[in-house]
Design a protein around this motif. Structure first.
Motif, PDB file in Angstrom:
ATOM      1  N   ALA A  96       5.719 -10.234   7.041  1.00  0.00           N
ATOM      2  CA  ALA A  96       7.012  -9.543   7.087  1.00  0.00           C
ATOM      3  C   ALA A  96       6.761  -8.089   6.691  1.00  0.00           C
ATOM      4  O   ALA A  96       7.023  -7.676   5.566  1.00  0.00           O
ATOM      5  N   LEU A  97       6.217  -7.327   7.644  1.00  0.00           N
ATOM      6  CA  LEU A  97       5.791  -5.952   7.371  1.00  0.00           C
ATOM      7  C   LEU A  97       6.985  -5.001   7.372  1.00  0.00           C
ATOM      8  O   LEU A  97       7.864  -5.088   8.232  1.00  0.00           O
ATOM      9  N   GLN A  98       7.001  -4.085   6.376  1.00  0.00           N
ATOM     10  CA  GLN A  98       8.089  -3.098   6.274  1.00  0.00           C
ATOM     11  C   GLN A  98       7.522  -1.753   5.820  1.00  0.00           C
ATOM     12  O   GLN A  98       6.534  -1.691   5.086  1.00  0.00           O
ATOM     13  N   ILE A  99       8.173  -0.690   6.281  1.00  0.00           N
ATOM     14  CA  ILE A  99       7.983   0.628   5.667  1.00  0.00           C
ATOM     15  C   ILE A  99       9.190   0.842   4.762  1.00  0.00           C
ATOM     16  O   ILE A  99      10.333   0.763   5.221  1.00  0.00           O
ATOM     17  N   ARG A 100       8.933   1.126   3.450  1.00  0.00           N
ATOM     18  CA  ARG A 100      10.038   1.241   2.501  1.00  0.00           C
ATOM     19  C   ARG A 100       9.911   2.528   1.687  1.00  0.00           C
ATOM     20  O   ARG A 100       8.813   2.907   1.277  1.00  0.00           O
ATOM     21  N   TYR A 101      11.066   3.176   1.509  1.00  0.00           N
ATOM     22  CA  TYR A 101      11.119   4.350   0.621  1.00  0.00           C
ATOM     23  C   TYR A 101      12.439   4.314  -0.165  1.00  0.00           C
ATOM     24  O   TYR A 101      13.121   5.327  -0.334  1.00  0.00           O
ATOM     25  N   ASN A 134       6.011   3.252   1.019  1.00  0.00           N
ATOM     26  CA  ASN A 134       5.146   2.080   0.880  1.00  0.00           C
ATOM     27  C   ASN A 134       5.116   1.288   2.177  1.00  0.00           C
ATOM     28  O   ASN A 134       6.126   1.219   2.904  1.00  0.00           O
ATOM     29  N   LEU A 135       3.944   0.699   2.468  1.00  0.00           N
ATOM     30  CA  LEU A 135       3.843  -0.304   3.520  1.00  0.00           C
ATOM     31  C   LEU A 135       3.739  -1.642   2.806  1.00  0.00           C
ATOM     32  O   LEU A 135       2.817  -1.870   2.012  1.00  0.00           O
ATOM     33  N   VAL A 136       4.696  -2.523   3.065  1.00  0.00           N
ATOM     34  CA  VAL A 136       4.820  -3.767   2.298  1.00  0.00           C
ATOM     35  C   VAL A 136       4.760  -4.952   3.255  1.00  0.00           C
ATOM     36  O   VAL A 136       5.401  -4.946   4.306  1.00  0.00           O
ATOM     37  N   LYS A 155       0.845  -1.194   0.000  1.00  0.00           N
ATOM     38  CA  LYS A 155       0.000   0.000   0.000  1.00  0.00           C
ATOM     39  C   LYS A 155       0.880   1.244   0.000  1.00  0.00           C
ATOM     40  O   LYS A 155       1.926   1.281   0.659  1.00  0.00           O
ATOM     41  N   ASN A 156       0.451   2.253  -0.769  1.00  0.00           N
ATOM     42  CA  ASN A 156       1.122   3.556  -0.690  1.00  0.00           C
ATOM     43  C   ASN A 156       0.811   4.197   0.657  1.00  0.00           C
ATOM     44  O   ASN A 156      -0.327   4.177   1.117  1.00  0.00           O
ATOM     45  N   VAL A 157       1.817   4.759   1.290  1.00  0.00           N
ATOM     46  CA  VAL A 157       1.610   5.491   2.543  1.00  0.00           C
ATOM     47  C   VAL A 157       2.164   6.899   2.397  1.00  0.00           C
ATOM     48  O   VAL A 157       3.032   7.165   1.557  1.00  0.00           O
ATOM     49  N   GLU A 158       1.640   7.763   3.240  1.00  0.00           N
ATOM     50  CA  GLU A 158       2.045   9.165   3.228  1.00  0.00           C
ATOM     51  C   GLU A 158       2.673   9.488   4.585  1.00  0.00           C
ATOM     52  O   GLU A 158       2.058   9.262   5.632  1.00  0.00           O
ATOM     53  N   LYS A 197      -0.695   7.806  14.278  1.00  0.00           N
ATOM     54  CA  LYS A 197      -1.834   7.626  13.381  1.00  0.00           C
ATOM     55  C   LYS A 197      -2.587   8.945  13.224  1.00  0.00           C
ATOM     56  O   LYS A 197      -2.572   9.799  14.109  1.00  0.00           O
ATOM     57  N   THR A 198      -3.234   9.100  12.090  1.00  0.00           N
ATOM     58  CA  THR A 198      -4.063  10.271  11.815  1.00  0.00           C
ATOM     59  C   THR A 198      -5.495   9.796  11.599  1.00  0.00           C
ATOM     60  O   THR A 198      -5.796   8.623  11.794  1.00  0.00           O
ATOM     61  N   ASP A 199      -6.358  10.701  11.169  1.00  0.00           N
ATOM     62  CA  ASP A 199      -7.744  10.302  10.913  1.00  0.00           C
ATOM     63  C   ASP A 199      -7.913   9.652   9.536  1.00  0.00           C
ATOM     64  O   ASP A 199      -9.029   9.336   9.122  1.00  0.00           O
ATOM     65  N   LYS A 200      -6.789   9.449   8.825  1.00  0.00           N
ATOM     66  CA  LYS A 200      -6.841   8.801   7.509  1.00  0.00           C
ATOM     67  C   LYS A 200      -5.979   7.538   7.531  1.00  0.00           C
ATOM     68  O   LYS A 200      -4.867   7.550   8.062  1.00  0.00           O
ATOM     69  N   PRO A 201      -6.462   6.435   6.929  1.00  0.00           N
ATOM     70  CA  PRO A 201      -5.639   5.217   6.870  1.00  0.00           C
ATOM     71  C   PRO A 201      -4.421   5.423   5.979  1.00  0.00           C
ATOM     72  O   PRO A 201      -4.476   6.148   4.984  1.00  0.00           O
ATOM     73  N   TYR A 202      -3.311   4.800   6.370  1.00  0.00           N
ATOM     74  CA  TYR A 202      -2.059   4.829   5.619  1.00  0.00           C
ATOM     75  C   TYR A 202      -1.488   6.253   5.480  1.00  0.00           C
ATOM     76  O   TYR A 202      -0.712   6.524   4.571  1.00  0.00           O
ATOM     77  N   VAL A 203      -1.878   7.135   6.371  1.00  0.00           N
ATOM     78  CA  VAL A 203      -1.266   8.470   6.467  1.00  0.00           C
ATOM     79  C   VAL A 203      -0.739   8.608   7.893  1.00  0.00           C
ATOM     80  O   VAL A 203      -1.513   8.561   8.851  1.00  0.00           O
ATOM     81  N   TYR A 204       0.599   8.768   8.038  1.00  0.00           N
ATOM     82  CA  TYR A 204       1.212   8.816   9.358  1.00  0.00           C
ATOM     83  C   TYR A 204       1.868  10.172   9.587  1.00  0.00           C
ATOM     84  O   TYR A 204       2.560  10.694   8.709  1.00  0.00           O
TER      85      TYR A 204
END
Length: 690
Positions: free
Chosen positions: A81-86, A69-71, A55-58, A133-140
């Motif tokens: 195997a969760l990762q935050i990748r840029y 990305n959240l992968v 998923k694209n993340v902000e 976390k914010t009020d939007k999913p995948y936005v940190y």
């Protein structure tokens, strides 16, 4: 606190998903996320990211958005195997190297080429990246915790300048005194840096905490401060103020803590210095945070929690008690939940009223028919905050009909000349030894004997409370000649009396009624069993005495800053007094002041509406004074009915029920109708049901 490898999380840091210590991965591609934190990210996103998905993340850093990305890479069919990748976001990777310069330099210098062994920065140099976390999913929301600056802490004595400086968002002090001398505790304003915290002390209380917005600079005296007579050339420090949930006083800070701050705002005796701006040690700030964090607004609490994780260690002693830091609202909710869990039905408003009554004055009377749980509400109220018979913080004293002086309660000198303390004196001595803890005394069936006979000394001394060197003290209750030392009423002692009004008991004089809130418990709802269902066990929480202790003794303590409230209350009471004067039942200054205190505590924490709170005050401080059998009493009650309902009294049940339901002060209006009916039926009336 949850900690797994380079990730950690503190539960009381609001909206925090997780905190990552900076390592080489932050500069190269992002970070692996331990499985223990997968649920935290799922909560922030509103869903679990399935194995093999991306998923694209902000990432929002300083109001700027960066893509990543959240992968959930596929290791096998069952293991996440969760990762935050840029990896491909060069701008973000360069930003990380710039922000975390010290970590990048250290890791680069110590990293061994082709080695998979991670390089860990020393704990004193560790830097962190927070994901919220914010009020939007995948936005940190991302917060950076680095070593570019260490937060410092300060104390400012603002006095009467507090309101002006708070309104303007600054601190200001002249560079030189009126005698043209440089003042070190003014010049120290120049040492404050952006992000520093300032404890703002005014009118004997720490009322706000400020965050410094930018470094201080030389600046002329603000126009609104010209009347203070200082020299024009000064130093101005821009600051954002955050009000405490409720203030705390110098005396709420233990003396041993203050004595250690000889280089700060306190002298070697623990008294406050007369200067303006002083540094505060990390140790004191840490202790204040531990004790009062429940009073701090969210912005300050988060900043302090973040700081405490990285820059100093939480200081505790094994013998220290784990007190809870509640706001007044949170405390009342806890007490009500505890009492309900014990299988007793009281409304939250009833618990709120008891709390406010005790805080207004440490003497409360609970009246009503037998069996309504007057004794139990006091016992569970005390137990909910850690005051039990076992630890001596709750004591039940049954009153005997033959008590006719204070010796049975306070003690006496025996034939040998030895002082034999009474049950109340024993509690007083314990309360003196533990000034941080509240002590509750329940005088059970206190009007079996004449209250004025055995309790008059306590009542008189309670009225002698005064401020002395910033402390609340009373006159002597027992002299050294009798008890071998002077004994006073401690400020952490709260007396509650239960009364039944029948042929075996004695009525109260106005002297007693003037000095207490009289709370009536006559509501009985036998069919209400819903509150018994699905009860959850509620553990007691240790609460410090300052939560119950009154901070107002005289109206002048309250008036400054609450002028509008005092004037509103006074106007209402003047209207009521016009009716009460018919039988010389009108109230005086003491009752007026205590009603103002009650309403100020209520308004400060937004516990009830003004009308509901004032309704309780009328019911508890004014109507118990009314009794009699002549037409003047009837006219008095009809006048109050008219004032409370804006309608004329008619002896008609249906009409009165409608008027009461729409009355501004409905509880008091209902009681007035009850008293009028009793006058018509029996030829005599009073507040009390017999």
């Amino acid at each position: 606190m949850k900690k797994v490898r380079s990730w950690e999380k503190v539960d009381n840091l609001k909206n925090l998903i997780g905190r990552k210590q900076v390592d080489w991965s932050i500069f190269e591609y992002g970070s692996h996320i331990p499985s223990e934190f997968h649920e935290d990210f799922a909560d922030a996103n509103g869903e679990y990211l399935k194995i093999g998905n991306k998923k694209n993340v902000e990432l929002i850093i300083d109001d700027k958005s960066y893509l990543a990305n959240l992968v959930n890479n596929k290791r096998d069919e069952s293991k996440d195997a969760l990762q935050i990748r840029y990896d491909s976001n060069k701008e973000l990777k360069e930003l990380m190297k710039h922000i975390f310069k010290s970590s990048f330099k250290y890791i680069s210098e110590h990293k061994i080429e082709k080695s998979k062994k991670p390089v860990i920065t020393p704990s004193e140099a560790a830097e962190f990246i927070d994901f919220y976390k914010t009020d939007k999913p995948y936005v940190y929301q991302v917060k950076i915790i680095n070593k570019k600056q260490k937060t410092k802490f300060w104390w400012v004595n603002q006095g009467k300048a507090y309101n002006e400086q708070k309104m303007g968002g600054y601190l200001w002090a002249p560079q030189k005194s009126k005698q043209n001398r440089a003042i070190s505790y003014h010049i120290d304003l120049l040492k404050a840096e952006e992000g520093d915290l300032v404890l703002c002390y005014s009118l004997q209380e720490v009322r706000s905490i400020g965050i410094v917005q930018k470094k201080a600079e030389e600046g002329d005296q603000p126009s609104e401060m010209v009347s203070h007579g200082w020299k024009r050339d000064g130093i101005i420090l821009e600051m954002k103020y955050f009000d405490l949930e409720s203030p705390f006083t110098k005396e709420d800070i233990p003396l041993e803590w203050r004595i250690k701050e000889e280089n700060g705002p306190f002298d070697r005796n623990g008294d406050l210095k007369q200067g303006y701006f002083y540094s505060v040690s990390e140790e004191l700030l840490n202790r204040l945070f531990e004790r009062f964090s429940g009073k701090f607004p969210e912005e300050i609490r988060n900043k302090l929690i973040s700081y405490s994780l990285n820059d100093f260690t939480i200081v505790t002693k094994e013998e220290d008690k784990a007190y809870m830091n509640f706001s007044y609202k949170e405390l009342i909710t806890h007490i009500h939940s505890y009492i309900t869990a014990k299988g007793f039905y009281y409304t939250k408003e009833e618990v709120t009223n008891l709390f406010l009554s005790l805080k207004t004055k440490p003497f409360v009377i609970l009246s009503g028919i037998s069996g309504t749980g007057k004794t139990k509400i006091v016992q569970w109220f005390a137990e909910s905050v850690g005051a039990t018979e076992e630890n001596g913080q709750f004591t039940l004293i049954p009153i005997r009909p033959d008590w006719n002086d204070g010796s049975d309660l306070l003690g006496y000198v025996d034939i040998k000349g030895d002082f034999k303390p009474g049950p109340l004196t024993t509690v007083i001595e314990k309360a003196e030894q533990n000034p941080d803890d509240p002590y509750f005394v329940l005088l059970d069936e206190m009007n079996l004997a004449r209250v004025e006979h055995y309790f008059s000394d306590v009542l008189s001394v309670m009225e002698s409370r005064k401020w002395e060197d910033g402390k609340m003290v009373t006159s002597t209750l027992l002299s050294a000649e009798m008890a071998k030392r002077d004994i006073r009423l401690p400020v952490n002692l709260y007396v509650i009396g239960t009364v039944n009004m029948d042929e075996t008991t004695h009525p109260f004089s106005k002297k007693v009624l003037d000095r207490a809130n009289t709370i009536e418990f006559n509501r009985v709802e036998l069919s209400n069993l819903a509150f018994m269902e699905e009860q959850v066990e509620v553990e007691p929480k240790l609460v410090q005495d300052h939560m119950f202790r009154s901070k107002y003794l005289h109206l002048k303590d309250l008036y400054l800053g609450n002028q509008e409230l005092v004037e509103k209350v006074t106007a209402e009471l003047e209207d009521i007094n016009k009716s009460l004067q018919l039988t010389n039942a009108h109230i005086g200054y003491r009752v007026r002041d205590e009603i103002c205190f009650y309403l100020a505590y209520n308004e400060g924490s937004e516990l009830m509406s003004f009308e509901d709170a004032f309704d309780h005050c009328i019911l508890q401080k004014i109507l118990p004074r009314i009794s009699g059998s002549d037409t003047r009493v009837e006219r008095l009650l009809e006048g109050l009915y008219r004032l409370f309902t804006t309608k004329e009294y008619i002896d008609d049940d249906e009409s009165n029920e409608i008027s009461i339901s729409t009355a501004r002060y409905s509880k008091s209006a209902g009681k007035v109708v009850e008293m009028l009916r009793r006058l018509q039926d029996d030829g005599f009336t009073s507040f009390w049901i017999s």
